[in-house]
Design a protein around this motif. Structure first.
Motif, short mmCIF file in Angstrom:
data_model
loop_
_atom_site.label_atom_id
_atom_site.label_comp_id
_atom_site.label_asym_id
_atom_site.label_seq_id
_atom_site.Cartn_x
_atom_site.Cartn_y
_atom_site.Cartn_z
N GLU A 1 41.54 -68.69 21.39
CA GLU A 1 41.26 -67.76 22.49
C GLU A 1 40.73 -66.42 21.97
N MET A 2 41.20 -66.03 20.81
CA MET A 2 40.71 -64.78 20.22
C MET A 2 39.22 -64.89 19.89
N LEU A 3 38.82 -66.01 19.30
CA LEU A 3 37.40 -66.22 18.97
C LEU A 3 36.55 -66.25 20.24
N ARG A 4 37.03 -66.91 21.27
CA ARG A 4 36.29 -66.94 22.53
C ARG A 4 36.16 -65.52 23.11
N HIS A 5 37.21 -64.75 22.98
CA HIS A 5 37.16 -63.38 23.49
C HIS A 5 36.08 -62.58 22.77
N TYR A 6 36.04 -62.65 21.45
CA TYR A 6 35.02 -61.91 20.72
C TYR A 6 33.62 -62.39 21.09
N ALA A 7 33.44 -63.71 21.23
CA ALA A 7 32.12 -64.23 21.59
C ALA A 7 31.70 -63.77 22.98
N GLU A 8 32.63 -63.78 23.92
CA GLU A 8 32.30 -63.34 25.28
C GLU A 8 32.00 -61.85 25.32
N GLN A 9 32.61 -61.08 24.43
CA GLN A 9 32.34 -59.65 24.38
C GLN A 9 31.03 -59.33 23.64
N GLY A 10 30.39 -60.35 23.10
CA GLY A 10 29.12 -60.14 22.42
C GLY A 10 29.22 -60.02 20.92
N ASP A 11 30.43 -59.98 20.37
CA ASP A 11 30.60 -59.88 18.92
C ASP A 11 30.65 -61.29 18.32
#
Length: 736
Positions: free
Chosen positions: A641-651
């Motif tokens: 979920e952390m990786l998905r969060h960063y990807a969704e935030q553009g990072d």
């Protein structure tokens, strides 16, 4: 003459639109068919329509209020596959002549002037697979063209028993063929491999021109009725493209993006910029597009409940009536004035981010004029487009909305992307132990003023690092573990021997209860008392340097004569273990002379060792309430979920970097498609910043001919010295 007079009467009445030579009357209407329709075609005078399908082949009359069935062409006791039609066309010069494309590979012509019930005229069986399309020449009565699934196109002279020319596209199946309206000898053919070919009927040996029009099959094409060089194509890539064929190379001049595969495309009569489309699947609507405004349909017909299979404008000079057939077994006549206009429901606001963080916002002027703090946009700044409106054409009926454009620029510091390039260069993703990689990357992020990313790397290291010594001496951890139900025991000096051991003879007369007496002074390594769970007062501890066991707890008594309250432990609820004869001695620092310590009185120096036999078993304070180390798999859902969060935030840089460092620890938790999307997005960003060395580290290529491939740099080095495939298949690979 009788038929022509009836048609003239129909054309003479007033209708819903203006066309040259009179207006067609009618309304929006439909009729139910016996079976789903595959194709429809209308006769030249717009009085009748033919509907063809696998199980239907009928002619309907178009009257003002309804469809009227005129003729059923499926006759005979045992209808053959010649009646199973994939396409149908009504000749635009000879009103009694029709042609059908059969699913068994036959091309059949029908003569409506025959006196018999069976109207079949000629039968051509030269194609080996399904015929997808038939097309009459617009000005030559006896010329018929067909395109088949077998990859061949055939030209028939209806005065002869077999084809006069065969055209091989040397490609996959032919999906559509269309004679040019302006060029007598030219026809266009579309193929399943995405190509479009132009042929001269006088030269069947080779096409005149070929170009790739779409990514995937090209299902349809249509020549513009007025502009001789315009060809519209539709494909599975959900696009409609308009090509200018008058130049040396086919030039794409317009492109319309639809929401589903395009099955049919037809130019609208008397409207240069309009064309109608329908979908092959998913979408049941018919759309009329203005190619100058490709992102929203000009008009929409939403009557059908299943996929629309055929569309045709009722008359070649009337833009207000559209006929359609569908798999829902209905035949519709649509009036253009009844169409819905999506632009009326469209949101006139728009928002877009630039590459460097600029924000453009467009909205109605009525919404913007009230903002007194808004600064006028400098029209002389050529970095942004200047929007202006021309005087609308009379045939252009799109809603006119005047919008104001605002552009917001970020501050220099917030808009800079230096951290991205520095991070890409300084991160370590392999070559060192896992913990060192995480620590290094956390340090890099911290130096670049990205504390959240730095903390994330630290947490990843803590979660997935192996414990150094899970069975470490428990006594070294007592200062950090939570302790519960620990007690200081009251001095039991009366029952103690001079050497510090328990006097068994004196202790037998004691009661089963053990008295506690809290004191103000105590011996402890901690400077402050802590209240423990299940205790009403302050608990006092003495640890020292000794090692605590389950059965041993060393404590000292505090003389506090002024304290009247005593606390009593309950009697043990479980039987005592076997008698322990050899009691352990007191800790060394308690065996010292009491005078040596300023904090311990003489009586306190006589430290006691309490055993379960003599009093009660105490709950040990040294046991942790959880496993010292959790398995790495326990944290995988959180990290995912952390990786998905960063990807969704553009990072996406952070997502890919952690994914590479963790490797197989987390890779199985994320589907391959998502990983590929992250990788490709990160590589695209690296290439934008010209970080070629970084982006090429994981880039692979393969040959489209033999499907073999490898690392980009390795393949380039190999092909410099040898053109043969490095896999040994013998294919001559080429890298461009």
């Amino acid at each position: 003459m009788e038929k022509m007079s009836r048609v003239t009467t129909a054309l003479g009445s007033s209708g819903g639109g203006g066309g040259s030579g009179g207006a067609i009357s009618g309304r929006t209407m439909f009729c139910h068919l016996d079976a789903p329709a595959n194709a429809i075609s209308v006769c030249r005078d717009a009085s009748q329509v033919v509907v063809a399908g696998r199980n239907i082949f009928k002619i309907y009359g178009l009257e003002e209020e309804q469809f009227v069935e005129k003729l059923n062409l499926r006759v005979g006791r045992k209808p053959s596959l010649n009646f199973s039609c994939a396409d149908v066309m009504w000749h635009q010069m000879e009103e009694n002549l029709l042609a059908t494309a059969a699913t068994n590979g036959a091309v059949v012509t029908w003569n409506l002037g025959k006196p018999s019930r069976n109207k079949q005229d000629q039968l051509f069986t030269e194609h080996k697979r399904t015929v997808n399309k038939v097309c009459f020449h617009p000005s030559e009565v006896y010329m018929l063209l067909s395109g088949s699934q077998d990859g061949y196109m055939k030209c028939f002279d209806l005065r002869k028993k077999e084809s006069v020319s065969t055209f091989s596209g040397q490609s996959e199946s032919v999906r559509d063929v269309q004679f040019s309206i302006k060029e007598y000898f030219t026809f266009a053919a579309s193929f399943e491999n995405g190509n479009v070919q132009l042929w001269d009927i006088r030269r069947p040996d080779r096409y005149e021109r070929m170009f790739t029009a779409h990514n995937g099959p090209v299902f349809c094409c249509d020549w513009h009725p007025d502009d001789r060089g315009w060809l519209a194509t539709g494909g599975r890539d959900k696009m409609v493209k308009v090509w200018d064929m008058t130049t040396n190379r086919a030039k794409e001049i317009h492109c319309v993006q639809t929401i589903a595969s395009v099955a049919r495309v037809k130019w609208r009569p008397e409207r240069k910029w309009h064309l109608a489309t329908c979908s092959m699947m998913v979408d049941h609507n018919i759309y009329v597009w203005d190619v100058r405004r490709p992102f929203i349909p000009f008009a929409t017909f939403e009557e059908h409940k299943d996929v629309t299979t055929g569309v045709v404008w009722r008359h070649q000079h009337d833009p207000y009536f559209l006929l359609s057939g569908s798999k829902d077994s209905t035949l519709y006549q649509h009036m253009f004035k009844d169409a819905s206009r999506p632009v009326d429901k469209a949101n006139p606001e728009g928002l877009c981010f630039g590459l460097f963080g600029d924000l453009a916002f467009a909205a109605k002027e009525s919404l913007i004029t009230g903002d007194v703090n808004r600064k006028p946009y400098p029209g002389g700044d050529r970095r942004y487009p200047i929007f202006f409106f021309k005087k609308p054409d009379l045939t252009e009926q799109f809603a006119h909305v005047s919008s104001a454009l605002s552009v917001f620029e970020p501050s220099l510091e917030s808009g800079r992307m230096d951290w991205f390039a520095k991070t890409a260069r300084l991160y370590l993703l392999s070559g060192k132990p896992f913990a060192e990689l995480c620590d290094h990357n956390a340090k890099v992020a911290k130096e670049l003023n990205r504390p959240q990313v730095s903390t994330t790397w630290t947490m990843v290291r803590i979660m997935f690092s192996d414990p150094v010594n899970p069975n470490h001496n428990l006594s070294n951890k007592l200062g950090t573990l939570p302790l519960m139900n620990s007690f200081n025991m009251k001095e039991m000096g009366a029952g103690m021997c001079p050497d510090g051991r328990l006097d068994r003879s004196k202790s037998e007369g004691r009661t089963d209860a053990v008295h506690l007496e809290p004191g103000n002074s105590h011996i402890s390594n901690n400077e402050e008392n802590e209240e423990t769970e299940g205790s009403d007062g302050q608990a006092e501890y003495m640890f020292g340097d000794a090692e605590l066991d389950d059965d041993d707890l060393y404590s000292v008594e505090h003389d506090n004569p002024g304290e009247d309250h005593e606390y009593t432990l309950p009697q043990e609820a479980f039987p005592l273990r076997h008698e322990i004869l050899d009691n352990p001695s007191a800790p060394e620092h308690l065996q010292q002379d009491g005078g040596d310590s300023p904090h311990v009185s003489g009586n306190e120096a006589e430290a006691t060792c309490l055993t379960p036999i003599e009093s009660c078993s105490l709950i040990s304070a040294s046991q942790p309430l959880f496993t010292p180390h959790l398995p790495a798999s326990f944290f995988c859902p959180v990290v995912r979920e952390m990786l998905r969060h960063y990807a969704e935030q553009g990072d996406v840089q952070m997502a890919v970097s952690v994914l590479i460092v963790l490797g197989e620890r987390i890779r199985k938790e994320i589907d391959d498609l998502t990983q590929e999307h992250w990788y490709m997005s990160y590589i695209d960003l690296l290439q934008r910043f010209e970080l070629w060395n970084v982006s090429n580290e994981g880039l692979f290529v393969w040959c489209q001919g033999c499907s073999h491939g490898g690392h980009l740099e390795h393949m380039m080095n190999w092909l410099k010295s040898s053109p043969h495939c490095p896999a040994g298949c013998g294919h001559l690979c080429e890298y461009t």
